[in-house]
Design a protein around this motif. Structure first.
Motif, mmCIF file in Angstrom:
data_model
loop_
_atom_site.group_PDB
_atom_site.id
_atom_site.type_symbol
_atom_site.label_atom_id
_atom_site.label_comp_id
_atom_site.label_asym_id
_atom_site.label_seq_id
_atom_site.Cartn_x
_atom_site.Cartn_y
_atom_site.Cartn_z
ATOM 1 N N PRO A 40 0.917 -1.291 0.117
ATOM 2 C CA PRO A 40 0.027 0.003 0.041
ATOM 3 C C PRO A 40 0.851 1.285 -0.170
ATOM 4 O O PRO A 40 0.385 2.126 -0.529
ATOM 5 N N ARG A 380 -13.744 -11.348 4.314
ATOM 6 C CA ARG A 380 -13.083 -10.483 3.026
ATOM 7 C C ARG A 380 -13.124 -11.557 1.802
ATOM 8 O O ARG A 380 -12.820 -12.842 2.018
ATOM 9 N N ASP A 409 -15.987 -7.009 -0.016
ATOM 10 C CA ASP A 409 -14.958 -6.467 -0.410
ATOM 11 C C ASP A 409 -14.043 -5.926 0.620
ATOM 12 O O ASP A 409 -14.616 -5.264 1.341
ATOM 13 N N SER A 410 -12.706 -6.188 0.457
ATOM 14 C CA SER A 410 -11.844 -5.391 1.372
ATOM 15 C C SER A 410 -11.976 -3.864 1.767
ATOM 16 O O SER A 410 -11.782 -3.577 2.897
ATOM 17 N N SER A 411 -12.607 -3.212 0.800
ATOM 18 C CA SER A 411 -12.939 -1.916 0.723
ATOM 19 C C SER A 411 -13.716 -1.318 1.922
ATOM 20 O O SER A 411 -13.908 -0.401 2.303
ATOM 21 N N VAL A 412 -14.705 -2.393 2.171
ATOM 22 C CA VAL A 412 -16.064 -2.007 3.094
ATOM 23 C C VAL A 412 -15.914 -2.969 4.140
ATOM 24 O O VAL A 412 -16.669 -3.004 5.395
ATOM 25 N N TYR A 414 -13.840 -3.214 7.006
ATOM 26 C CA TYR A 414 -13.668 -2.486 8.486
ATOM 27 C C TYR A 414 -14.681 -1.624 8.845
ATOM 28 O O TYR A 414 -15.302 -1.541 9.855
ATOM 29 N N ASN A 415 -15.468 -1.074 7.752
ATOM 30 C CA ASN A 415 -16.523 -0.109 7.798
ATOM 31 C C ASN A 415 -17.687 -1.272 8.303
ATOM 32 O O ASN A 415 -18.071 -0.758 9.267
ATOM 33 N N ALA A 418 -16.776 -2.255 11.937
ATOM 34 C CA ALA A 418 -17.032 -1.042 12.974
ATOM 35 C C ALA A 418 -18.551 -0.652 13.165
ATOM 36 O O ALA A 418 -18.876 -0.364 14.235
ATOM 37 N N ASP B 36 -11.046 4.420 2.904
ATOM 38 C CA ASP B 36 -11.299 3.252 3.454
ATOM 39 C C ASP B 36 -10.413 2.020 3.271
ATOM 40 O O ASP B 36 -9.848 1.500 3.980
ATOM 41 N N ILE B 37 -9.962 2.240 1.975
ATOM 42 C CA ILE B 37 -8.954 1.191 1.648
ATOM 43 C C ILE B 37 -7.515 1.334 2.529
ATOM 44 O O ILE B 37 -6.910 0.456 2.790
ATOM 45 N N ASP B 40 -7.876 0.163 5.627
ATOM 46 C CA ASP B 40 -8.269 -1.106 5.544
ATOM 47 C C ASP B 40 -6.627 -1.760 5.572
ATOM 48 O O ASP B 40 -6.223 -2.836 5.949
ATOM 49 N N ASP B 45 -9.360 1.393 11.872
ATOM 50 C CA ASP B 45 -10.516 2.340 11.397
ATOM 51 C C ASP B 45 -10.824 3.497 12.144
ATOM 52 O O ASP B 45 -11.710 3.493 13.201
ATOM 53 N N TRP B 276 -8.401 -0.091 -5.403
ATOM 54 C CA TRP B 276 -7.969 0.811 -4.577
ATOM 55 C C TRP B 276 -8.660 1.972 -4.513
ATOM 56 O O TRP B 276 -8.522 3.039 -3.754
#
Lengths: 532, 314
Positions: A40, A380, A409-412, A414-415, A418, B36-37, B40, B45, B276
């Protein structure tokens, strides 16, 4: 047992190698390694993945490190890095480091105590205006750090709120490099500057990372390699073929699963492969705030269904290790003994008896095989997460729970977690330092951002603080096991198993020492060399 | 013709503007954004950190303002900054375009090189053993998933040559580049060549049954002259359409091949950028693809005129 044999063989090989005079280190050569994904960013302090630590740890130095020649990370095996020496105050609340003089950053500027201060002020959130980081996922590690003070350019002191024996171990982690005050956060994320043995030449998404030898490295004579080239190859089959064909000298850490190992060894017979625990565990996130898992009885039925050995057999041909939150012995320093583990919910040796108890609970609550409790298992949408989730779904049927897979999907992810928008979730947790503070504060302490389930037990919080302040090792161990017991009884985050995987390299690559209780700490590469 | 061109080019411009709005809006409708990504990836968070990233990237500004900033930048040659790599988007996209273009060009070259002549041979030798063989080959080309075929090619390369064609950005010169890209290009082009072969065959068979072909034969024209001068030119019209469409939509095949062969081209980069939610990269690359598709359609229409003198645009 098999794993122990491999480790023993690796240890013997290491001793033989060290004893042989023909193994004088050679200078030069480019080490080529495959990388599993796009990191990342290059900023170790901002990320929480081996994808960042493994390639970029070689760019930096820490104050102290876990001895790269030792197999086990432990407080007894911490050696100086940028610090020449360290000392504790009598009340164990001040840790003072004397720093090496004459160390330079890759851009030629001098390294000073101010750099240490500015790094930890940013990481611990003591300086909210700091521009060197935009995220700090391990802030919780340093919640006991009150202040960092400097005394001239070569001395720095960490002032703690109370004694904390793990503090030095955390500073020895691959996740604790020293950043430079004069380099912006953007630069640290894209082309970082460190004091380490290698300089970053290029970091291109979907292509790779090129590091070259730092000719002015302050440890004279090191590193041996001229360069390290990481090629980003997201497809695992291609990565394995690349290693088999000799295009790579080393696989990405723990990239070779047990089913793949056979193929790799068949195609590249001279490959050196080593299996070791990764200190990454598969665990279940339980939403204890809404039905049906707000009912402790349902939570207990859930863990009664779990057969850890079946998970291990399917996922790793039986190599994964059974344990609670801490990595089990002999690899882990803090895991509880087997007989104690067997008494915890979710680790039963007689699985049929345990499942019968689970069914009894569910039947009492009105669920049967014909009228099961219907739930969703979120995870995930990545293979390593989905596979254990599918096995879990199958095992839950044994206690009248009919689950459906919900790939996220990883993008959501943790959302969703949480917001508590899940019932149970299959999760993987990597522990970077085999120390209870790192694991418990990150994952189970009520104030932690990474305590995803929001588990909140004041008694456990108190015990976590208590073990953290305990300086007597044996007393601390007992407290740790007490916490483990409470976590298991509360079904805080049931652990399915601790992963074990293989890393392979060419026999021409020397100096490799994989550490057995963390994959995150041994990647300085300054002792690696190529016998070409 | 002039009026037609003006009308056609105006329509292209309107299509592209419509596409830009669609791309921009759809991207923002997908759940999760880059903040978010990024969080992640670091496994936390923290709402404060998230808000800071969102603000730094300008994602908290009104959508219309964000859209205008993008279009205005595009008009001035400024593609913005990639969110993840934090470099100018042009620096990220620019070097990858020639890589994918070379791969796509080589793939289309192979597709035409094999597809058209083998399609003609298959038609001319209809119902012979050779025809059956070519039909099996073309059917396999359409049936094999590129992912599977790519891995097979890689495994064969390891087995036979002890090497896999790992992409090397330092490989310069025509021969070095072709050597590096030939296997992936054949893998991508195989499907297209199969399609072209089947279409050429059926189109040729249809034309070979036309009256004017029979007339040409009765006038004593040689087989070669009948097949290639009279029949092929007329049979090529639908084939050209398909080649145009295939070239425009090749990016789908490139995604898989670039992943399997680990080629750092735009197709794989686009998928990564979508994952991403790297809006500047996705928006600009999708616009580029839209532009290619629209342009290829336009060129195919123009090619009709050259191939068939009866077609006139007014």
């Amino acid at each position: 047992m098999r794993l122990r044999m491999v480790l023993l063989a690796a240890g013997v090989a290491g001793l033989v190698a060290a004893a042989s005079p023909s193994f004088a280190q050679k200078q030069g050569g480019t080490l080529r390694i495959s990388h599993r994904e796009n990191p990342p960013s290059a900023s170790i302090h901002e990320e929480s993945t081996i994808s960042v630590v493994q390639p970029f740890m070689a760019v930096f130095n820490n104050l102290v490190v876990f001895d790269p020649k030792e197999k086990v990370n432990s407080p007894d095996h911490i050696v100086p890095d940028l610090a020449e020496s360290w000392s504790w105050s009598d009340d164990k609340t001040k840790l003072t480091f004397k720093l090496h003089q004459g160390v330079k950053w890759h851009d030629g500027k001098p390294f000073t105590a101010k750099d240490v201060k500015c790094t930890f002020d940013a990481v611990a959130g003591l300086d909210e205006k700091s521009e060197i980081l935009r995220k700090s996922p391990r802030k919780i590690w340093y919640q006991n750090l009150k202040e960092v003070t400097t005394n001239g350019d070569n001395e720095v002191t960490f002032v703690l709120g109370r004694p904390q024996s793990s503090f030095l171990s955390m500073l020895a982690s691959g996740y604790a490099p020293i950043y430079s005050c004069h380099v912006s956060g953007r630069e640290m994320r894209t082309k970082p500057i460190g004091t380490g043995p290698f300089k970053v030449v290029d970091f291109r998404r979907n292509e790779g990372i090129k590091l070259v030898r730092n000719p002015d490295y302050w440890k004279k004579g090191l590193p041996y390699l001229d360069a390290i080239e990481w090629k980003i190859v997201p497809n695992r089959a291609t990565r394995m073929l690349g290693f088999q064909s000799g295009d790579f000298d080393m696989t990405f850490d723990s990239d070779v699963t047990f089913p793949l190992l056979k193929d790799v060894m068949a195609q590249r017979k001279d490959a050196v492969c080593e299996a070791r625990p990764t200190n990454v565990n598969s665990n279940i996130l339980v939403n204890r705030d809404s039905p049906p898992f707000n009912n402790p009885e349902v939570r207990h039925a859930l863990v009664d269904a779990i057969d850890n050995h079946a998970f291990a057999e399917i996922l790793s041909q039986g190599h994964d290790l059974d344990g609670a939150a801490m990595l089990p012995p002999p690899y882990g320093k803090w895991g509880m003994p087997k007989e104690m583990l067997a008494s915890l919910p979710g680790h039963a040796t007689d699985i049929e008896k345990s499942r019968a108890e689970g069914r009894k609970i569910m039947e009492k609550l009105g669920y049967t095989a014909d009228k099961p409790l219907k739930i969703k298992v979120a995870t995930r949408n990545i293979e390593i997460y989905r596979d254990p989730a599918v096995i879990l779904i199958d095992q839950l049927k044994k206690v009248h729970i009919e689950a459906e897979l919900e790939p996220i999907d990883s993008s959501v992810w943790y959302n969703k977690i949480a917001k508590k928008d899940y019932q149970i979730g299959m999760n993987l947790t990597g522990v970077s330092v085999d120390d209870p503070d790192v694991n418990f504060y990150e994952n189970f302490y009520s104030k932690s951002e990474r305590n995803y389930t929001g588990y909140n037990n004041p008694e456990v919080d108190k015990l976590i603080d208590q073990q953290s302040a305990e300086t007597d090792l044996e007393k601390r161990k007992k407290l740790v096991w007490e916490i483990e017991k409470k976590l298991a009884e509360d079904v805080a985050r049931p652990v399915i198993g601790h992963n074990v995987a293989n890393t392979c390299w060419s026999p021409k690559l020397k100096g490799v020492n994989l550490q057995v209780n963390s994959i995150y700490n041994g990647w300085r590469f300054e002792d690696y060399w190529l016998d070409k | 013709m002039g009026a037609y061109l003006v009308r056609r080019l105006s329509l292209m411009a309107v299509t592209l503007i419509g596409m830009s709005i669609l791309i921009f809006v759809l991207l923002r409708l997908v759940p999760g954004n880059v903040a978010d990504i990024l969080l992640d990836a670091s496994g936390n968070d923290d709402p404060k950190e998230k808000a800071r990233i969102v603000h730094d990237l300008g994602l908290d500004r009104p959508i219309a303002e964000q859209y205008w900033q993008w279009i205005d930048g595009l008009a001035h040659g400024d593609l913005g900054y990639a969110y993840v790599s934090e470099r100018p988007a042009i620096e990220e996209i620019g070097p990858r375009i020639p890589i994918s273009a070379k791969l796509a060009g080589l793939a289309i070259f192979f597709a035409i090189l094999f597809g058209v002549p083998l399609g003609v041979v298959s038609a001319v030798r209809q119902n012979t053993k050779l025809d059956y063989l070519l039909r099996i080959v073309s059917l396999s080309g359409l049936s094999f998933p590129s992912f599977w075929l790519g891995l097979l090619v890689l495994m064969a390369a390891v087995q036979w040559f002890g090497k896999i064609p790992i992409y090397d950005s330092d490989a310069h010169g025509f021969v070095a580049q072709v050597k590096m890209l030939i296997l992936p290009a054949i893998t991508v082009g195989f499907r297209s060549s199969a399609l072209i072969m089947r279409l050429t065959r059926s189109s040729m068979l249809e034309v070979l049954r036309q009256d004017y072909v029979r007339t040409a034969r009765s006038k004593g024209a040689s087989n070669t002259s009948v097949n290639y001068d009279h029949a092929l030119r007329n049979a090529l019209l639908p084939v050209v359409t398909v080649i145009g469409i295939e070239a425009a939509f090749l990016v789908g095949g490139l995604i898989v091949t670039e992943t399997v062969f680990n080629i750092p081209g735009v197709a794989r980069f686009l998928v990564e950028a979508i994952r991403w939610r790297d809006y500047p990269i996705v928006q600009n690359l999708t616009m580029l693809i839209a532009f290619i598709v629209v342009t290829m359609n336009f060129l195919v229409d123009m090619a009709y005129m050259a191939l068939d003198p009866r077609i006139k645009y007014s």
